[in-house]
Scaffold this motif. Sequence first.
Motif: not given
Length: 260
Positions: A131-133, A137-138, A143-148, A156-157
């Motif tokens: 989540f922190e990554q 925006r690093s 982001k893909k792993q968070l979406v999955q 969500c969040g």
Amino acid sequence: MGHKMLVRVARCQLLVSCLFILILAAACCFVTAVTGQSPHFTILVGASPSESPIRDLHYAMILYGCSVCILLLLTALVSAASVQRESQTLMATAFIGFGFLFCILMAGLTWTQECKNLVEASYLDVYDDIFEQVLRRSSEDAKKQLVQTHDIFQCCGKTGGHLNIPDSHNFCKNREEHDCVSIISKALHIHLHWVRMLLLLSLGFTVYGMVLTSFLYFSLPRGNVWDRRGEYSLNNALICPPGTTQDTPLSQLLPNHSVQ
């Protein structure tokens, strides 16, 4: 008659216990497969860094579950075979197997009770890191792993001012923003609850199996059997009956022979 009836009842109870132990073994195999293959666990384990303890915990849980399944299966089969063959050796082996099961199940119950907070914290730390990554925006992979993760847990969040993320609609497909921390914690609690229930049931049948196998082992006199049921043994076939000698013709020892 009373002792024979107790022995027969104990034999039937041990066979029934073996049946339930086989069912418990199948249930433990299913829970182990869920732990090893369910995306609720694999998504966070795969996204964890190499120094995270979550990988070792995950592999340890899978290895422990497989060991319990194998021991339950083998002990149930040996116990059933000892009853059918009326063997003291197999009965003693079954008792030793139940003893090993007792130790392993007690260790698992103690571990799940004392380390459940460590397991929960390890999984939540992985989600917090992803989540922190994404907030920084690093990493596009994060982001893909968070979406999955959001798709799998239907959340969500996090609460606490972290929901206002830029471009949140790109990785939050649910209109209702559920707190992922609470949902992940709830999923882990439910899974560990079922694990403890299976371990407690297995422990109960293990203790009962130890009592039954020890009773049947000492109820079986050495050199004899519980119930011959018309079966005959050739162990004493060479012993001559009273009033005869070893030189007596075989025809005279046969029943219903006619003297000529």
